[in-house]
Write a protein that holds these residues in place. Structure first.
Motif, PDB file in Angstrom:
ATOM      1  N   GLU A  68       0.832  -1.302   0.032  1.00  0.00           N
ATOM      2  CA  GLU A  68      -0.142  -0.068  -0.006  1.00  0.00           C
ATOM      3  C   GLU A  68       0.865   1.252  -0.076  1.00  0.00           C
ATOM      4  N   LEU A  69       0.340   2.267  -0.204  1.00  0.00           N
ATOM      5  CA  LEU A  69       1.039   3.560  -0.565  1.00  0.00           C
ATOM      6  C   LEU A  69       0.056   4.707   0.332  1.00  0.00           C
ATOM      7  N   ARG A  70       0.771   5.719   0.818  1.00  0.00           N
ATOM      8  CA  ARG A  70       0.128   7.089   1.201  1.00  0.00           C
ATOM      9  C   ARG A  70       0.713   8.086   0.785  1.00  0.00           C
ATOM     10  N   VAL A  71       0.166   8.987   0.108  1.00  0.00           N
ATOM     11  CA  VAL A  71       0.761  10.290  -0.200  1.00  0.00           C
ATOM     12  C   VAL A  71       0.078  11.348   0.653  1.00  0.00           C
ATOM     13  N   ILE A  72       0.856  12.238   1.144  1.00  0.00           N
ATOM     14  CA  ILE A  72       0.369  13.179   2.103  1.00  0.00           C
ATOM     15  C   ILE A  72       0.885  14.640   1.832  1.00  0.00           C
ATOM     16  N   THR A  73      -0.009  15.509   1.839  1.00  0.00           N
ATOM     17  CA  THR A  73       0.366  17.119   1.852  1.00  0.00           C
ATOM     18  C   THR A  73      -0.700  17.545   2.865  1.00  0.00           C
ATOM     19  N   CYS A  74      -0.327  18.983   2.928  1.00  0.00           N
ATOM     20  CA  CYS A  74      -1.260  19.841   4.048  1.00  0.00           C
ATOM     21  C   CYS A  74      -2.540  20.233   3.412  1.00  0.00           C
ATOM     22  N   GLY A  75      -3.925  20.476   3.888  1.00  0.00           N
ATOM     23  CA  GLY A  75      -4.988  20.571   3.570  1.00  0.00           C
ATOM     24  C   GLY A  75      -5.883  21.083   4.772  1.00  0.00           C
TER      25      GLY A  75
END
Length: 205
Positions: free
Chosen positions: A175-182
């Motif tokens: 699995e993959l998680r891609v994270i940024t702010c929001g």
């Protein structure tokens, strides 16, 4: 760096990604990045499609064609406070991956993070909140393979209620998680939360 579980990452993982310096000078109403809708949230239905896990190999590049992302990846460690370090803000088309954890494509949860903007404008993951279920994420690996991930959900969380286990917890498939702010934006503290993309391996080339 020795490889450890993602549970080593604290809930303040992407605080440094979220200052929102560009919005501060150009107006949050006109320039706020897209946020995921409720329709893109994770459902109880699990996508049965999957591909065999790959052997460990560091990733070199991430591409998300549907939102125009094509960026090199750099390894990230932890800060002295236990949060995930972040790519240099000045390099707005650079993303990073947690190199002490799972490599994208092997069994487990791999983590990629990047800025939504910097003082000069939109950065690598500015449009991450516009991603939709079923979109393809490509990760080019150092062993010459390209891991293909299908997006299962795109969600936004308040920083004060960030679900560590849901985002970083162990998985029995790649699995993959891609994270940024929001989330909401404050002129004094920047973004108030994080956008997280959940995806799993469905192919290679």
């Amino acid at each position: 760096m020795p490889r450890v579980g993602n549970t080593a990452i604290a809930a303040v993982t992407v605080t440094a990604l979220c200052s929102g310096a560009w919005l501060l000078h150009h107006g949050a109403d006109e320039h706020a990045p897209p946020q995921p809708s409720a329709a893109q949230a994770r459902s109880a239905v699990v996508d049965p499609r999957s591909a065999p896990a790959l052997p460990p190999s560091p990733p070199d590049r991430i591409r998300i064609p549907s939102i125009g992302v094509d960026a090199p990846l750099t390894g990230l460690g932890l800060t002295p406070y236990g949060s995930l370090d972040v790519p240099p803000a000045a390099k707005k088309n650079l993303a990073g991956w947690y190199e002490a954890g799972t490599t994208p494509g092997e069994t487990g949860t791999a983590v990629v993070a990047g800025h939504v903007d910097n003082a000069d404008g939109p950065a690598v993951f500015y449009s991450l909140g516009a991603l939709r279920k079923g979109a393809v994420i490509e990760v080019e690996r150092r062993d010459g393979t390209v891991a293909l991930f299908s997006v299962d959900a795109v969600e936004v969380y308040q920083a004060s209620a960030f679900p560590d286990e849901k985002v970083y917890g162990a998985a029995d498939r790649p699995e993959l998680r891609v994270i940024t702010c929001g989330g909401p934006y404050s002129r004094t503290t920047g973004y108030q939360g994080n956008v997280v993309v959940f995806a799993h391996l469905t192919g290679t080339r």
